[in-house]
Write a protein that holds these residues in place. Structure first.
Motif, PDB file in Angstrom:
ATOM      1  N   GLY A   1       0.820  -1.208   0.000  1.00 58.46           N
ATOM      2  CA  GLY A   1       0.000   0.000   0.000  1.00 58.46           C
ATOM      3  C   GLY A   1       0.851   1.255   0.000  1.00 58.46           C
TER       4      GLY A   1
ATOM      5  N   GLU B   1       8.409  -4.872  -7.011  1.00 57.60           N
ATOM      6  CA  GLU B   1       7.726  -5.737  -6.040  1.00 57.60           C
ATOM      7  C   GLU B   1       8.218  -7.169  -6.228  1.00 57.60           C
ATOM      8  OE1 GLU B   1       5.700  -5.814  -3.357  1.00 57.60           O
ATOM      9  OE2 GLU B   1       5.857  -7.996  -3.601  1.00 57.60           O
TER      10      GLU B   1
ATOM     11  N   ASN C   1       1.217  -7.180   3.454  1.00 61.43           N
ATOM     12  CA  ASN C   1       0.293  -6.803   4.529  1.00 61.43           C
ATOM     13  C   ASN C   1      -0.892  -5.995   4.031  1.00 61.43           C
ATOM     14  OD1 ASN C   1       1.887  -8.017   6.415  1.00 61.43           O
ATOM     15  ND2 ASN C   1       2.945  -6.153   7.017  1.00 61.43           N
ATOM     16  N   VAL C   2      -0.712  -5.276   2.923  1.00 67.82           N
ATOM     17  CA  VAL C   2      -1.827  -4.446   2.457  1.00 67.82           C
ATOM     18  C   VAL C   2      -3.040  -5.309   2.110  1.00 67.82           C
ATOM     19  CG1 VAL C   2      -1.158  -4.334  -0.004  1.00 67.82           C
ATOM     20  CG2 VAL C   2      -2.451  -2.466   1.028  1.00 67.82           C
TER      21      VAL C   2
ATOM     22  N   THR D   1      -6.850  -6.192   8.723  1.00 65.93           N
ATOM     23  CA  THR D   1      -8.263  -6.252   9.095  1.00 65.93           C
ATOM     24  C   THR D   1      -9.001  -4.963   8.718  1.00 65.93           C
ATOM     25  OG1 THR D   1      -7.432  -5.817  11.308  1.00 65.93           O
ATOM     26  CG2 THR D   1      -8.204  -8.029  10.866  1.00 65.93           C
TER      27      THR D   1
ATOM     28  N   VAL E   1      14.449  -6.945  -5.048  1.00 64.22           N
ATOM     29  CA  VAL E   1      15.696  -6.182  -4.903  1.00 64.22           C
ATOM     30  C   VAL E   1      16.645  -6.993  -4.031  1.00 64.22           C
ATOM     31  CG1 VAL E   1      16.699  -4.079  -3.926  1.00 64.22           C
ATOM     32  CG2 VAL E   1      14.595  -3.960  -5.284  1.00 64.22           C
TER      33      VAL E   1
ATOM     34  N   TYR F   1       1.059  -2.121  14.012  1.00 65.61           N
ATOM     35  CA  TYR F   1      -0.255  -2.694  13.710  1.00 65.61           C
ATOM     36  C   TYR F   1      -1.082  -1.783  12.815  1.00 65.61           C
ATOM     37  CZ  TYR F   1       0.912  -4.398  18.418  1.00 65.61           C
ATOM     38  OH  TYR F   1       1.533  -4.886  19.519  1.00 65.61           O
TER      39      TYR F   1
ATOM     40  N   GLY G   1      -0.564   0.341   9.900  1.00 74.24           N
ATOM     41  CA  GLY G   1      -0.152   0.972   8.651  1.00 74.24           C
ATOM     42  C   GLY G   1      -1.185   1.018   7.548  1.00 74.24           C
ATOM     43  N   PHE G   2      -2.298   0.294   7.677  1.00 77.98           N
ATOM     44  CA  PHE G   2      -3.275   0.334   6.587  1.00 77.98           C
ATOM     45  C   PHE G   2      -3.940   1.706   6.535  1.00 77.98           C
ATOM     46  CE2 PHE G   2      -7.636  -0.548   4.942  1.00 77.98           C
ATOM     47  CZ  PHE G   2      -7.258  -0.754   3.624  1.00 77.98           C
ATOM     48  N   LYS G   3      -4.406   2.171   7.687  1.00 75.44           N
ATOM     49  CA  LYS G   3      -5.064   3.477   7.726  1.00 75.44           C
ATOM     50  C   LYS G   3      -4.103   4.584   7.305  1.00 75.44           C
ATOM     51  CE  LYS G   3      -5.358   2.822  12.178  1.00 75.44           C
ATOM     52  NZ  LYS G   3      -4.231   1.882  12.384  1.00 75.44           N
TER      53      LYS G   3
END
Ligand SMILES: Cc1cc2nc3c(=O)[nH]c(=O)nc-3n(C[C@H](O)[C@H](O)[C@H](O)COP(=O)(O)OP(=O)(O)OC[C@H]3O[C@@H](n4cnc5c(N)ncnc54)[C@H](O)[C@@H]3O)c2cc1C
Length: 417
Positions: free
Chosen positions: A41, A63, A71-72, A76, A206, A364, A366-368
């Motif tokens: 993300g 990537e 994780n992206v 949850t 990489v 915990y 990093g999505f937001k």
């Protein structure tokens, strides 16, 4: 192609022959102005904002697997701005504002749903802390409502209020918080960056970072060497390994965080609810599955899967708060590798190598942070100056003791970030 209702209609009546892949699959070029390592993300959002805000499009995102496989696509999906730490409050507030216009910006439905987040509390002390946090959120310009027990019972009737081990005293309600569909966020940013000319290169790991006279000159990859004037490392749970390629030892530990989903059920949970006395939080996905997560497994590993002891720990907490969940059948569980920083706050900074930038330590949460982090990291890479909303995310705070680590060292406590 611009996505719209008309497009769906037009394609529907012409046999759906006009749809194109959402992004190209280019071969890596020999050189770029900017290489972003990591197509999660944060890496994809960085590429989008580099192109959109700074007009920098000679950019590649490298990537090692497939876009959205990290994780992206494993989290949850909770999006919120209910932080109390100065430094974090303004950053997550900035990120939530970007979320609120994201679907229009990306021309992509990321299913952002502001259904509200409620953090339950179970003692007078927790109520005081919740009230303090709510006041800080309001002072920051975000929203917070302190609910008493009856207020909670009214909107969360399925919780156990009467027989439970830890009585519910109330909850801190953050109406603008909610969820978004995680992999759609990766796809939306990928498509938007691709449309502006960014090369998204999958299956390209990489394996080395080239440095000459203290300046980055490119990267070694499984698809050949690529020269670059600037390189951004944004690889979440692999941060320590990739930074080590540039001779850096990071204050980051990688740990597994697990999540779970039940079979699809009729709508029962309208909000995101977090338990104040155990490692459990829950929401319901648009497909009907109850999605819940818990605490880290502190046995360090790079295995992106869960294990039974942590599952038991989480389910025990779930049954204490919400016994009705015992009727639901668990469908899947999985794990993701978290980049944990000692003070619970992230790092968005330059490094000792000129032209090499670092973005990690999201723990915990990093999505937001995805839109905010992409915006701030792009700003740093493009201008060499920190974005005002991320000015305190300096790497040297772990060496000097100044910054978030100092007075506000409470960040490492799970329920404070
Ligand atoms: C179970 C779970 C629940 C979570 N719940 C929430 C939540 O509810 N709300 C919230 O805000 N956050 C949550 N998080 C945290 C959040 O998902 C992460 O902090 C965030 O996704 C990390 O950033 P990213 O998306 O860029 O990471 P990733 O998607 O992991 O991206 C990093 C990418 O770098 C790639 N990479 C690694 N090494 C290399 C290399 N050498 N070369 C090329 N590429 C490389 C990886 O393959 C990966 O695709 C949760 C995480 C987990 C695991």
């Amino acid at each position: 192609m611009r996505y719209s209702g008309w497009q769906v209609l037009a394609q529907g009546i012409t046999g759906n022959r006009g749809w194109r892949p959402a992004w190209r699959d280019p071969a890596p070029k020999g050189a770029y102005d900017i290489v972003i390592i990591g197509g999660g993300g944060h890496g994809l959002a960085t590429a989008h904002y580099l192109a959109k805000r700074h007009g920098l499009t000679n950019v590649a995102v490298l990537e090692k697997g497939y876009l959205g496989g990290g994780n992206v696509g494993r989290n949850t999906t909770i999006v919120r701005a209910n932080y109390g730490l100065p430094g974090n409050s303004e950053f997550y507030s900035h990120s939530l504002k970007l979320w609120e216009g994201l679907e229009q910006d990306l021309n992509y439905n990321v299913m952002h749903s502001q259904r509200g987040v409620i953090n339950l509390f179970h003692s007078d002390g927790q109520r005081d802390a919740a009230a303090r946090r709510g006041n800080m959120m309001i002072a920051q310009g975000d929203d917070a409502i302190l609910l008493d027990r009856d207020g909670c019972r009214e909107i969360l009737p399925y919780l156990d209020y009467d027989q439970t081990r830890f009585p519910i005293y109330g909850g801190l309600y953050h109406p603008r918080g909610g969820t978004a569909r995680h992999d759609a966020v990766a796809w939306g940013f990928a498509r938007a960056a691709d449309r502006r000319g960014v090369d998204l290169i999958q299956n390209c790991e990489v394996t080395g970072i080239d440095i000459e006279n203290g300046r980055v000159t490119g990267v070694q990859t499984t698809r050949g060497s690529i020269r670059a004037k600037k390189v951004g490392i944004v690889v979440a749970g692999r941060s320590s390994q990739v930074a080590a390629m540039a001779g850096m030892r990071l204050p980051i530990e990688s740990h597994i965080l697990q999540a779970f989903v039940t079979e699809g059920l009729k709508p029962v949970i309208d909000h995101v609810v977090t338990y104040g006395m155990g490692h459990f939080y829950i929401s319901q996905s648009d497909k009907g599955g109850l999605v819940f997560g818990g605490d880290l497994d502190f046995y360090a590993s790079y295995a992106a899967r869960g294990n039974l002891p942590m599952a038991e720990h989480v389910v025990e907490a779930a049954m204490t708060l919400m016994p009705v969940i015992g009727q639901a059948r668990m469908l899947r569980s999985w794990g993701g590798i978290m980049d944990m920083s000692p003070d619970g706050s992230p790092i968005i900074d330059r490094t000792h190598v000129e032209g090499l930038y670092l973005n990690c330590g999201w723990c915990y949460g990093g999505f937001k942070a995805v839109p905010g982090s992409g915006d701030c990291f792009a700003h740093l890479i493009a201008t060499d100056q920190p974005h005002p909303a991320a000015a305190r995310y300096r790497l040297d705070r772990f060496a000097t003791g100044h910054g978030l680590m100092d007075e506000e060292g409470t960040g490492s406590q799970h329920n404070l970030h």
